[in-house]
Enzyme design. Structure first.
Site, mmCIF file in Angstrom:
data_model
loop_
_atom_site.group_PDB
_atom_site.id
_atom_site.type_symbol
_atom_site.label_atom_id
_atom_site.label_comp_id
_atom_site.label_asym_id
_atom_site.label_seq_id
_atom_site.Cartn_x
_atom_site.Cartn_y
_atom_site.Cartn_z
ATOM 1 N N ARG A 368 -14.689 -43.771 -25.089
ATOM 2 C CA ARG A 368 -14.446 -44.833 -24.107
ATOM 3 C C ARG A 368 -13.198 -44.538 -23.280
ATOM 4 O O ARG A 368 -13.177 -44.765 -22.060
ATOM 5 C CB ARG A 368 -14.303 -46.179 -24.816
ATOM 6 C CG ARG A 368 -13.977 -47.343 -23.896
ATOM 7 C CD ARG A 368 -13.977 -48.662 -24.659
ATOM 8 N NE ARG A 368 -13.613 -49.765 -23.796
ATOM 9 C CZ ARG A 368 -12.381 -50.274 -23.681
ATOM 10 N NH1 ARG A 368 -11.388 -49.752 -24.406
ATOM 11 N NH2 ARG A 368 -12.135 -51.277 -22.868
ATOM 12 N N SER A 380 -16.837 -51.235 -21.611
ATOM 13 C CA SER A 380 -16.337 -51.887 -22.817
ATOM 14 C C SER A 380 -17.089 -51.375 -24.041
ATOM 15 O O SER A 380 -18.137 -50.723 -23.922
ATOM 16 C CB SER A 380 -16.505 -53.408 -22.710
ATOM 17 O OG SER A 380 -17.875 -53.751 -22.741
ATOM 18 N N SER A 471 -25.141 -60.425 -29.508
ATOM 19 C CA SER A 471 -24.101 -61.460 -29.477
ATOM 20 C C SER A 471 -22.816 -60.871 -30.042
ATOM 21 O O SER A 471 -22.802 -60.369 -31.163
ATOM 22 C CB SER A 471 -24.540 -62.673 -30.309
ATOM 23 O OG SER A 471 -23.529 -63.667 -30.311
ATOM 24 N N GLY A 496 -19.080 -57.622 -34.537
ATOM 25 C CA GLY A 496 -17.755 -58.096 -34.910
ATOM 26 C C GLY A 496 -16.639 -57.314 -34.242
ATOM 27 O O GLY A 496 -16.871 -56.411 -33.419
ATOM 28 N N HIS A 523 -38.748 -62.109 -40.579
ATOM 29 C CA HIS A 523 -39.503 -61.379 -41.602
ATOM 30 C C HIS A 523 -41.005 -61.376 -41.322
ATOM 31 O O HIS A 523 -41.752 -60.613 -41.944
ATOM 32 C CB HIS A 523 -39.231 -61.977 -42.985
ATOM 33 C CG HIS A 523 -39.164 -60.945 -44.068
ATOM 34 N ND1 HIS A 523 -39.993 -59.847 -44.110
ATOM 35 C CD2 HIS A 523 -38.348 -60.829 -45.153
ATOM 36 C CE1 HIS A 523 -39.711 -59.124 -45.164
ATOM 37 N NE2 HIS A 523 -38.709 -59.677 -45.813
ATOM 38 N N ASP A 527 -39.993 -55.885 -41.452
ATOM 39 C CA ASP A 527 -39.706 -55.735 -42.878
ATOM 40 C C ASP A 527 -38.298 -55.182 -43.063
ATOM 41 O O ASP A 527 -37.712 -54.593 -42.137
ATOM 42 C CB ASP A 527 -40.728 -54.811 -43.532
ATOM 43 C CG ASP A 527 -42.124 -55.428 -43.527
ATOM 44 O OD1 ASP A 527 -42.208 -56.668 -43.626
ATOM 45 O OD2 ASP A 527 -43.104 -54.679 -43.407
#
Length: 550
Positions: A368, A380, A471, A496, A523, A527
């Site tokens: 980066r 980013s 997200s 995170g 599910h 799987d």
């Protein structure tokens, strides 16, 4: 002989359609191949052409309204032809109940009237048009009037912006397709009403439309409860039901005051001990504070009372809890209602499970830094994750899927939705064909979409069609979390923060940078082994960004 045109089935999954725009009006000549209307299906807005020629004698579904496939859409025939028998013989569900049973000269000149006639017995004065709450997005069921840009009595021209309407996705300008005078406003600013509720009435100045408005409401169009009523209710119950707040005065007596009175007194710097209450048992209420006039003679009181307070402290009497219970009610926005509905449906219908993996970010950080050294380039870590997801989805298309009761749909195109936090909640703009975009293109597109999302300027089409969602809460210092799947997607990746910590490399403990990724899967379609293989591929791309160029 007149021909009935019905709502066409324009896609294999279409069960109903919305007439976005009529390109012909009653009385117009229609030739074979002419575009009659634009019809919004469950997948796209498509042009619907005529396979007949003649004169458009009747419109069965006004612009903005939705009807099932095979409902009466229009009638084409010879000019002046009597079609009353066709109208009388159509099925009950072929057109809205508010449709007139006979085409008159008025409906020939103003086809929008069919939308306005709520009661079957009422007819509109000439030139009067009823405007209803429009359907401004594919998921919109109700709208909130954010701002009226015209007021009753104002002149309205075709193309003028009547109001700003808040949908479940954005606040959009609603323009008028008619001209005249704004005679009536059916939904006040800040109020919410279902799609097709009475929004406004436009017509010639001075026209009496009181009966129209009343009949439309009586006919079943929901009315939004005016905010004024709530204010009056609060005012009427203030004296009777507000909880009593008791406060000790300097002489040991207890002061009775309502929370509202106490708050106003605090804002104005008024001592409650100086106010005489007019409420029950001498309780101080709002009007007592508002009508209170300070007396200068009372100013020395605190000075003389100071020794008494000092003695009280010295006596170390037990603390008596005193204060007010304060709550705030925030009206749910359309966006918040839809978020609650959609995420609850997702969590309770899709069997979620989460897979977590830790990714080493040292090489990504070096890459980066090199990329951003290029002039006018800004990438980013989130952009790198999005690109890696797009390439991993091409290798594991089962992750890029959707569940249906009769089949699993595998998407071989990659449209990644990027969750963006805005003031009222969360929106998910979509990067179409993300796998074909470069890192800098992804970065530029995300910044543009996120900026317009926060200004409520995103178009509904820019938030549709995602096949996978990312997200990221790393910028808030969140190291690990689990997201709820953004249906109809089958998976969502939670990203995170990058954390500097001791790691083991080649048998030695060294300082490294890692990031946690959590994949929530449905599910029914994915799987555990399939999800794990996707994360392994994703980890390889992120830990070695140069492999994304292969």
């Amino acid at each position: 002989m007149a021909t009935i045109i019905t709502m066409p089935r324009l896609s294999d999954t279409m069960t109903e359609g919305t007439v976005a725009t009529w390109l012909k009006k009653v009385g117009d000549k229609v030739s074979e191949g002419d575009i009659l209307a634009e019809i919004e299906t469950d997948k796209a807005t498509m042009e619907f052409e005529s396979f007949n020629e003649g004169t458009l004698l009747h419109i069965g579904i006004p612009a903005g309204e939705t009807a099932p496939v095979d409902s009466l859409l229009a009638i084409i025939g010879k000019e002046g032809e009597d079609i009353s028998a066709l109208l009388a013989g159509k099925p009950a569900d072929a057109a809205p109940a508010k449709e007139e049973t006979k085409v008159t000269e008025e409906t020939a000149t103003t086809p929008e009237v069919t939308k306005a006639a709520a009661p079957a017995t009422a007819s509109l004065p000439k030139g009067v048009v009823v405007i209803t709450m429009p359907r401004l997005s594919d998921t919109m069921t109700e709208g909130t009037v954010a701002t009226w840009l015209k007021k009753v009595g104002d002149k309205v021209s075709e193309g003028d912006i009547l109001a700003e309407i808040e949908t479940d996705k954005a606040t959009m300008e609603f323009e008028s397709f008619n001209e005249g005078t704004l005679l009536y406003v059916g939904i006040e600013e800040g109020n919410t009403a279902p799609v097709d509720s009475l929004l406004a009435i436009i017509g010639p100045a001075g026209t009496d439309i009181s009966g129209i408005a009343e009949n439309y409401k009586t006919g079943g169009a929901p009315q939004a409860a005016p905010a004024v009523a709530e204010e009056k209710e609060v005012a009427s119950t203030e004296k009777a039901s507000e909880p009593i707040v008791q406060e000790s005065s300097t002489d040991g007596q207890r002061i009775l005051a309502s929370p509202l009175a106490k708050k106003i007194a605090s804002d104005k710097g008024i001592q409650l001990t100086q106010v005489k209450g007019s409420g029950e048992n001498g309780r101080i209420v709002k009007s007592d504070i508002e009508n209170f006039t300070p007396q200068t003679s009372a100013a020395p009181a605190p000075t003389s009372a100071a020794p008494a307070k000092a003695e009280t402290v010295a006596a170390a009497k037990p603390f008596v809890p005193a204060g007010e219970v304060f709550t705030e009610e925030i009206k749910n926005s359309q966006m918040r209602k839809i978020i609650a509905k959609r995420l609850a449906e997702s969590l309770f219908t899709a069997p979620h499970y989460n897979l977590v993996i830790e990714v080493t970010m040292d090489e990504a950080m070096k890459s980066r830094a090199i990329i951003n050294s290029v002039p006018d380039t800004k990438v980013s870590f989130n952009d790198m994750v999005i690109k890696a997801c797009a390439l991993a989805l091409k290798k594991h298309p089962k992750i890029n899927s959707q569940w249906r009761e009769d089949a699993i749909i595998i998407n071989h195109h990659v449209n990644i939705g990027v969750a963006v936090a805005v003031e009222d909640g969360l929106v998910v703009p979509v990067l179409r064909f993300t796998d074909a975009m470069s890192l800098s293109q992804i970065g530029g597109s995300v910044r543009d979409l996120a900026g317009r999302a926060k200004n409520k300027k995103l178009l509904p089409t820019e938030m549709e069609g995602s096949t996978f969602t990312v997200s990221n809460l790393g910028m808030f210092g969140i190291t690990e979390f689990n997201s709820i799947i953004n249906q109809p997607n089958s998976a969502i990746l939670s990203v995170g923060a990058i954390v500097e910590k001791p790691v083991v490399k080649n048998g030695q403990i060294v300082v490294g940078n890692t990031m946690m990724l959590s994949l929530a899967c449905d599910h029914r379609t994915i799987d555990g082994a399939t999800g794990a293989q996707f994360l392994q591929t994703l980890k390889q791309f992120i830990e070695n960004p140069v492999t994304m160029l292969a």
